[in-house]
Design an enzyme around this catalytic site. Structure first.
Site, PDB file in Angstrom:
ATOM      1  N   ASP A 143      -1.021  -4.079   3.450  1.00  0.00           N
ATOM      2  CA  ASP A 143      -0.731  -2.752   3.953  1.00  0.00           C
ATOM      3  C   ASP A 143      -1.956  -2.331   4.776  1.00  0.00           C
ATOM      4  OD1 ASP A 143       0.442  -0.105   4.104  1.00  0.00           O
ATOM      5  OD2 ASP A 143      -1.093   0.486   2.655  1.00  0.00           O
TER       6      ASP A 143
ATOM      7  N   ASP B 238      -2.843   1.434   6.062  1.00  0.00           N
ATOM      8  CA  ASP B 238      -3.433   2.740   5.715  1.00  0.00           C
ATOM      9  C   ASP B 238      -3.787   2.796   4.230  1.00  0.00           C
ATOM     10  OD1 ASP B 238      -2.958   3.902   8.315  1.00  0.00           O
ATOM     11  OD2 ASP B 238      -0.855   4.084   7.786  1.00  0.00           O
TER      12      ASP B 238
HETATM   13  C1  BG6 Z   1       2.101   4.419   6.285  1.00  0.00           C
HETATM   14  C2  BG6 Z   1       1.369   5.573   5.635  1.00  0.00           C
HETATM   15  O1  BG6 Z   1       1.240   3.328   6.393  1.00  0.00           O
HETATM   16  O2  BG6 Z   1       2.567   4.777   7.582  1.00  0.00           O
HETATM   17  C3  BG6 Z   1       2.267   6.794   5.620  1.00  0.00           C
HETATM   18  O3  BG6 Z   1       1.001   5.223   4.315  1.00  0.00           O
HETATM   19  C4  BG6 Z   1       2.748   7.107   7.034  1.00  0.00           C
HETATM   20  O4  BG6 Z   1       1.545   7.874   5.079  1.00  0.00           O
HETATM   21  C5  BG6 Z   1       3.453   5.890   7.610  1.00  0.00           C
HETATM   22  O5  BG6 Z   1       3.638   8.225   7.015  1.00  0.00           O
HETATM   23  C6  BG6 Z   1       3.939   6.101   9.042  1.00  0.00           C
HETATM   24  O6  BG6 Z   1       2.819   6.216   9.890  1.00  0.00           O
HETATM   25  P1  BG6 Z   1       2.859   6.656  11.404  1.00  0.00           P
HETATM   26  O7  BG6 Z   1       1.478   6.287  11.913  1.00  0.00           O
HETATM   27  O8  BG6 Z   1       3.933   5.839  12.083  1.00  0.00           O
HETATM   28  O9  BG6 Z   1       3.148   8.105  11.453  1.00  0.00           O
HETATM   29 MG    MG Z   2      -1.042   2.511   2.358  1.00  0.00          MG
END
Ligand code: BG6
Ligand code: MG
Length: 211
Positions: free
Chosen positions: A9, A11
Site C-alpha cells: 500500500d 499512503d
Molecule cells: C488511499 C488512502 O490510499 O487512497 C485513502 O488510504 C484515499 O485515504 C484513497 O481516500 C484515494 O486517494 P486519492 O489520492 O485518489 O484521493
Molecule cells: Mg494506507
C-alpha cells in the site's frame, strides 16, 4: 523464499501522506460544519475518494446532490495536491528505503497496490518514480478496498499468484482486501486491529526478516 512478490500500500506504508489526506478532509469538513476526527479518519484508510466523502457526509444530516459531492471531492483533492507539493525525497524514510533495497536484493518483485489516483505523483515526489516493478492504483480499478481488485491486478501485473505475494497494509480495509483475494498480509499501525492479518509488524524494517 516464502514469497515471490510484495505488494505495498502507499499512503501510510511507503510514506506518510495519510496525514495530508486527514488535513485536506478536515479543511473541507470544517468548511461544511461537519464533525470529523482522527477516529473517523481511520475509516477512510484505503477507501476511495468518493467513498471517503460519503463517510464524512454521514454526519452532515443533509442530502447533497451528485454535482455537489463531485465538487467537494474535487475541492479536497486540490487541497491535498497543494500539500503534496511540499514532499521531497526527504519524506522517504531511511528505514523504508533501505528495507526496499534489501527486499529487491533478495530477488523479490516489488509492486504498489493503492486506491489513490495520486500514486504516480507521490512516488515521483519521493524519488521512487521508477523504483517499483509494477503499479496498481486508483486509476486501474473500479472497486476500492476492501474489494481485492487492486491487489489482484498488482499480482497479475507482476505475473504471480496471490498465494505467492505478500500484501503490506496500514488499513483494516486493506487487510480485508488481502484476505478476500487469497493473499497473506503484513499489518502496520491501525491495520493491526484486523483479526486476520498474517503478520503484525512493529515497523517496516521487520519485513526484511519475514520473507
Ligand atoms: C488511499 C488512502 O490510499 O487512497 C485513502 O488510504 C484515499 O485515504 C484513497 O481516500 C484515494 O486517494 P486519492 O489520492 O485518489 O484521493
Ligand atoms: Mg494506507
Amino acid at each position: 523464499m516464502k514469497y515471490r512478490a510484495i505488494i505495498f500500500d502507499l499512503d501510510g506504508v511507503i510514506c506518510f501522506t495519510d496525514r495530508y489526506h486527514y488535513q485536506a478532509w478536515k479543511k473541507l469538513a470544517d468548511r461544511l460544519g461537519i464533525y470529523f476526527d482522527e477516529e473517523i479518519n481511520n475509516r477512510l484508510r484505503g477507501v476511495s475518494r468518493m467513498e471517503s466523502l460519503e463517510i464524512i457526509l454521514e454526519r452532515s444530516g443533509k442530502n447533497y446532490s451528485q454535482e455537489e459531492k463531485n465538487a467537494f471531492a474535487e475541492e479536497k483533492n486540490e487541497t491535498y495536491r497543494e500539500l503534496l507539493k511540499q514532499m521531497t525525497a526527504e519524506d522517504l524514510s531511511d528505514e523504508v528505503k533501505s528495507t526496499l533495497d534489501t527486499l529487491r536484493a533478495k530477488g523479490l518483485k516489488l509492486a504498489i497496490g493503492s486506491s489513490s489516483k495520486n500514486t504516480r505523483t507521490i512516488l515521483s515526489r519521493i524519488g521512487l518514480g521508477d523504483f517499483f516493478d509494477e503499479i496498481s492504483d486508483g486509476t486501474n480499478i473500479t472497486n476500492s478496498k476492501p474489494d481485492p481488485e487492486v491487489f489482484i491486478k498488482a499480482a497479475q501485473f507482476v505475473g504471480e499468484e496471490p498465494k505467492d505475494c505478500l500484501v503490506v497494509e496500514d488499513a483494516e480495509a486493506g487487510i480485508e482486501a488481502a484476505c478476500r483475494g487469497g493473499f497473506d498480509s503484513a499489518a502496520l499501525g491501525e491495520a493491526k486491529r484486523h483479526p486476520n492479518a498474517t503478520y503484525c509488524l512493529n515497523g517496516f524494517a521487520e519485513l526484511a526478516e519475514l520473507v
